[in-house]
Design a protein around this motif. Structure first.
Motif, PDB file in Angstrom:
ATOM      1  N   LEU A 349       0.844  -1.178   0.000  1.00  0.00           N
ATOM      2  CA  LEU A 349       0.000   0.000   0.000  1.00  0.00           C
ATOM      3  C   LEU A 349       0.886   1.236   0.000  1.00  0.00           C
ATOM      4  O   LEU A 349       1.733   1.414   0.880  1.00  0.00           O
ATOM      5  N   VAL A 350       0.691   2.098  -0.991  1.00  0.00           N
ATOM      6  CA  VAL A 350       1.441   3.341  -1.117  1.00  0.00           C
ATOM      7  C   VAL A 350       0.446   4.493  -1.077  1.00  0.00           C
ATOM      8  O   VAL A 350      -0.492   4.545  -1.877  1.00  0.00           O
ATOM      9  N   HIS A 351       0.646   5.401  -0.139  1.00  0.00           N
ATOM     10  CA  HIS A 351      -0.276   6.515   0.066  1.00  0.00           C
ATOM     11  C   HIS A 351       0.338   7.785  -0.522  1.00  0.00           C
ATOM     12  O   HIS A 351       1.438   8.185  -0.145  1.00  0.00           O
ATOM     13  N   CYS A 352      -0.393   8.434  -1.428  1.00  0.00           N
ATOM     14  CA  CYS A 352       0.051   9.674  -2.066  1.00  0.00           C
ATOM     15  C   CYS A 352      -0.945  10.792  -1.736  1.00  0.00           C
ATOM     16  O   CYS A 352      -2.095  10.538  -1.405  1.00  0.00           O
ATOM     17  N   GLY A 353      -0.488  12.033  -1.857  1.00  0.00           N
ATOM     18  CA  GLY A 353      -1.391  13.160  -1.680  1.00  0.00           C
ATOM     19  C   GLY A 353      -1.022  14.050  -0.508  1.00  0.00           C
ATOM     20  O   GLY A 353      -0.020  13.841   0.185  1.00  0.00           O
ATOM     21  N   PRO A 354      -1.838  15.086  -0.232  1.00  0.00           N
ATOM     22  CA  PRO A 354      -1.478  16.123   0.746  1.00  0.00           C
ATOM     23  C   PRO A 354      -1.572  15.701   2.200  1.00  0.00           C
ATOM     24  O   PRO A 354      -1.199  16.486   3.083  1.00  0.00           O
ATOM     25  N   LEU A 355      -2.070  14.497   2.483  1.00  0.00           N
ATOM     26  CA  LEU A 355      -2.089  14.031   3.864  1.00  0.00           C
ATOM     27  C   LEU A 355      -0.764  13.386   4.270  1.00  0.00           C
ATOM     28  O   LEU A 355      -0.552  13.094   5.453  1.00  0.00           O
ATOM     29  N   VAL A 356       0.120  13.185   3.311  1.00  0.00           N
ATOM     30  CA  VAL A 356       1.421  12.569   3.606  1.00  0.00           C
ATOM     31  C   VAL A 356       2.235  13.511   4.488  1.00  0.00           C
ATOM     32  O   VAL A 356       2.377  14.707   4.193  1.00  0.00           O
ATOM     33  N   ALA A 357       2.782  12.971   5.583  1.00  0.00           N
ATOM     34  CA  ALA A 357       3.565  13.763   6.532  1.00  0.00           C
ATOM     35  C   ALA A 357       4.878  14.209   5.899  1.00  0.00           C
ATOM     36  O   ALA A 357       5.223  13.825   4.771  1.00  0.00           O
ATOM     37  N   GLN A 358       5.631  15.006   6.656  1.00  0.00           N
ATOM     38  CA  GLN A 358       6.880  15.570   6.142  1.00  0.00           C
ATOM     39  C   GLN A 358       8.093  14.702   6.463  1.00  0.00           C
ATOM     40  O   GLN A 358       9.219  15.118   6.165  1.00  0.00           O
ATOM     41  N   GLY A 359       7.897  13.542   7.018  1.00  0.00           N
ATOM     42  CA  GLY A 359       9.009  12.651   7.339  1.00  0.00           C
ATOM     43  C   GLY A 359       9.189  12.508   8.830  1.00  0.00           C
ATOM     44  O   GLY A 359       8.333  12.924   9.627  1.00  0.00           O
ATOM     45  N   TYR A 360      10.303  11.894   9.221  1.00  0.00           N
ATOM     46  CA  TYR A 360      10.610  11.678  10.627  1.00  0.00           C
ATOM     47  C   TYR A 360      11.563  12.764  11.121  1.00  0.00           C
ATOM     48  O   TYR A 360      12.552  13.090  10.459  1.00  0.00           O
ATOM     49  N   TRP A 361      11.284  13.295  12.268  1.00  0.00           N
ATOM     50  CA  TRP A 361      12.061  14.387  12.836  1.00  0.00           C
ATOM     51  C   TRP A 361      13.523  13.980  13.019  1.00  0.00           C
ATOM     52  O   TRP A 361      13.827  12.998  13.694  1.00  0.00           O
ATOM     53  N   GLN A 362      14.410  14.724  12.404  1.00  0.00           N
ATOM     54  CA  GLN A 362      15.853  14.529  12.532  1.00  0.00           C
ATOM     55  C   GLN A 362      16.274  13.071  12.310  1.00  0.00           C
ATOM     56  O   GLN A 362      17.118  12.537  13.027  1.00  0.00           O
ATOM     57  N   ASP A 363      15.673  12.444  11.314  1.00  0.00           N
ATOM     58  CA  ASP A 363      15.998  11.046  11.026  1.00  0.00           C
ATOM     59  C   ASP A 363      15.917  10.841   9.512  1.00  0.00           C
ATOM     60  O   ASP A 363      14.959  10.259   8.997  1.00  0.00           O
ATOM     61  N   ALA A 364      16.942  11.333   8.828  1.00  0.00           N
ATOM     62  CA  ALA A 364      16.946  11.259   7.361  1.00  0.00           C
ATOM     63  C   ALA A 364      16.982   9.816   6.873  1.00  0.00           C
ATOM     64  O   ALA A 364      16.390   9.496   5.835  1.00  0.00           O
ATOM     65  N   GLY A 365      17.643   8.938   7.626  1.00  0.00           N
ATOM     66  CA  GLY A 365      17.752   7.550   7.196  1.00  0.00           C
ATOM     67  C   GLY A 365      16.418   6.855   7.154  1.00  0.00           C
ATOM     68  O   GLY A 365      16.032   6.262   6.133  1.00  0.00           O
ATOM     69  N   ARG A 366      15.681   6.916   8.260  1.00  0.00           N
ATOM     70  CA  ARG A 366      14.377   6.246   8.291  1.00  0.00           C
ATOM     71  C   ARG A 366      13.355   6.980   7.423  1.00  0.00           C
ATOM     72  O   ARG A 366      12.437   6.354   6.868  1.00  0.00           O
ATOM     73  N   THR A 367      13.510   8.285   7.270  1.00  0.00           N
ATOM     74  CA  THR A 367      12.628   9.011   6.359  1.00  0.00           C
ATOM     75  C   THR A 367      12.789   8.495   4.935  1.00  0.00           C
ATOM     76  O   THR A 367      11.809   8.265   4.222  1.00  0.00           O
ATOM     77  N   ALA A 368      14.040   8.284   4.524  1.00  0.00           N
ATOM     78  CA  ALA A 368      14.300   7.819   3.159  1.00  0.00           C
ATOM     79  C   ALA A 368      13.739   6.419   2.914  1.00  0.00           C
ATOM     80  O   ALA A 368      13.398   6.071   1.782  1.00  0.00           O
ATOM     81  N   GLU A 369      13.621   5.628   3.972  1.00  0.00           N
ATOM     82  CA  GLU A 369      13.093   4.269   3.819  1.00  0.00           C
ATOM     83  C   GLU A 369      11.596   4.256   3.558  1.00  0.00           C
ATOM     84  O   GLU A 369      11.094   3.389   2.855  1.00  0.00           O
ATOM     85  N   ARG A 370      10.864   5.221   4.151  1.00  0.00           N
ATOM     86  CA  ARG A 370       9.402   5.197   4.060  1.00  0.00           C
ATOM     87  C   ARG A 370       8.836   6.281   3.147  1.00  0.00           C
ATOM     88  O   ARG A 370       7.789   6.075   2.526  1.00  0.00           O
ATOM     89  N   PHE A 371       9.494   7.426   3.072  1.00  0.00           N
ATOM     90  CA  PHE A 371       8.996   8.549   2.280  1.00  0.00           C
ATOM     91  C   PHE A 371       9.806   8.631   0.988  1.00  0.00           C
ATOM     92  O   PHE A 371      10.954   9.073   0.981  1.00  0.00           O
TER      93      PHE A 371
END
Length: 507
Positions: A349-371
């Motif tokens: 399941l991949v969620h697109c659109g304006p409800l998508v959050a801005q990522g994980y706070w100060q965690d570029a690595g885990r942000t890149a895995e999910r966003f």
């Protein structure tokens, strides 16, 4: 369903501006605030926050039960140009210390008992702690700040949620994420100014927080409610004429086991569920209790707030379906080849659109895995959340949940990181190895089981370990059972074989 809602985001502190001045907005113990009073209190609390934390963009945390403070803070912090960090009141000092340090919070407002539970070093040097009653009283003497003109894309909140490994991670939510979420839910639930929402869910949980925002956007009334027993919920519904009740499956099970008066049921218009799937038996039980209420099964993830809901008209014929995308969400099913899955084919399941959050706070690595960039076929484009959840979409367009890719434990509506429990067990010095697992349980969804190997030479470990875990972990993380092993099973790579342990403990 009525015409699509207006997709224009707005600063989230404007969400309560639509209610009529004299209409009830917030029912607290001993007092009721109408919308005029609510707006005044939000503005005063915003002014108080701005005095204590004048630098825009700083983080301010709240750690208290449902109260005036915890209901005002999400909007007051946003109005003051600050970022709100709500902390689950069930968490204990170890988790709170991590959230405060990770978020860089400059202010913690909480109940005196909770603040007193913090140990030396838990409160960062540059973070002040203030009791909630002091904050509320001081705010009443201030001139209120007017509604903000914040950029809808500006950061408004950080909600901490456990990952499958490691400590809680902060999901960054913008004003637009929160305001569009309020519009979307109020629209598809069909909420109105005469609705009364009983707020059972934690306000640190996106599902619980949205109950405030969506109800106030519709001009309705919120009754925040902390309960000890399921029968308390039924009594509250009768006392307040509740029309909207939201819960997670384990709570629904408890609610179907208590007696409901005619007064508790008669006003009910809608029931909403998230945090796990409803069983067919549970759907039937809820239908029997609330024959005139519409039942909305929903699926969501904090990284995109809410993704799908099932039309109540389809619940009886498709009780196991996740439904379809909510307004402002685009849900794609991507197969292992990276293409759009065919009807009936399993994919992520991949969620697109304006409800998508801005990522994980100060965690570029885990942000890149999910966003990641949205798939090429997305109508929205931009960044998408790759959920890690396996689903399939049938030919009629309805989605069905298949399974989770990660090892999260989902108990009583809480997403629990196994590693947090394991780290707490290892920190006692009593065990050499620890594995936390979620084992299927009819009442809890999953029950936490802990498998441990004692540290050689440790004494009285079986009696002492539960006591130490009770001190360090919140109630919902406490193991239902602790299993002692002389040796852990290993997989071919030499790692502990979690799958083998899960199979061994499965009911």
């Amino acid at each position: 369903m009525s015409a699509p809602p207006d997709p224009s985001p707005f600063p989230i502190d404007h969400v309560a501006e639509r209610g009529a001045d004299r209409d009830p907005a917030l029912v607290l113990k001993g007092q009721t605030l109408d919308f005029g009073e609510l707006r005044l209190r939000i503005g005063q609390m915003a002014a108080w926050l701005a005095q204590h934390v004048p630098q825009p963009g700083e983080r301010v945390a709240s750690w208290a039960a449902k109260s005036e403070l915890t209901c005002l803070m999400p909007l007051a912090a946003a109005r003051a140009g600050l970022v709100h960090v709500p902390i689950n009141p069930l968490l204990k000092h170890m988790q709170v210390a991590h959230i405060l340090a990770d978020s860089g919070a400059r202010l913690l407002v909480g109940t005196p008992a909770r603040l007193k539970s913090l140990e030396a070093g838990d409160l960062p040097d540059d973070c002040r702690a203030i009791a909630e009653q002091d904050a509320l009283e001081e705010a009443t003497a201030l001139d209120p700040l007017p509604p903000s003109n914040a950029d809808p894309d500006a950061l408004a909140a950080i909600l901490y949620t456990s990952g499958s490994t490691g400590r809680p991670k902060g999901v960054m939510l913008s004003h637009a994420n929160l305001s569009l979420g309020a519009i979307s839910v109020a629209h598809y639930l069909g909420m109105a100014a005469d609705d009364v929402t009983l707020g059972l869910l934690p306000l640190s949980f996106d599902y619980g927080q949205n109950q405030l925002f969506s109800t106030w956007h519709a001009g309705g009334t919120v009754v925040p409610f902390d309960y000890l027993f399921a029968r308390d919920v039924a009594k509250a519904c009768a006392a307040h004429g509740v029309t909207t009740l939201a819960a997670v499956p384990p709570l629904w099970v408890q609610l179907t086991e208590v007696e409901w008066s005619a007064e508790a049921v008669s006003a009910m218009r809608r029931l909403t569920n998230s945090g796990g799937a409803l069983s067919k038996d549970l759907v039937q039980a809820l239908r029997g209790l609330f024959p005139d209420a519409r039942l909305f099964p929903m699926y969501g993830l904090t990284e995109a707030f809410r993704s799908t809901y099932l039309d109540p008209a389809l619940v009886d014929t498709h009780p196991t379906s996740m439904g379809q995308a909510i307004p402002f969400a685009e849900i794609l099913v991507i197969n292992d080849a990276g293409a759009l899955a065919s009807p009936g084919e399993e994919g992520e399941l991949v969620h697109c659109g304006p409800l998508v959050a801005q990522g994980y706070w100060q965690d570029a690595g885990r942000t890149a895995e999910r966003f990641k960039p949205a798939p090429a076929m997305s109508q929205y484009g931009g960044t998408a959340v790759w959920s890690g959840d396996r689903v399939r979409r049938e030919a009629d367009g309805l989605l069905y949940f298949v399974g989770r890719r990660d090892a999260m434990i989902k108990s009583l509506g809480n997403r629990i990181s196994p590693q947090e429990i394991e780290e707490a067990a290892l920190a006692t010095g009593l065990v050499a190895e620890a594995v936390a697992l979620g084992i299927a349980d009819e009442r809890q969804g999953q029950a936490v089981h802990l498998v441990v190997r004692a540290e050689p030479g440790a004494e009285d470990v079986q009696a002492t370990l539960p006591k130490l875990l009770a001190k360090e972990l919140p109630n919902f993380m406490q193991p239902q059972a602790i299993h002692w092993r002389d040796a852990m099973p290993l997989n071919p790579n030499g790692k502990i074989d979690r799958t083998a342990l899960a199979q061994e403990l499965a009911p």
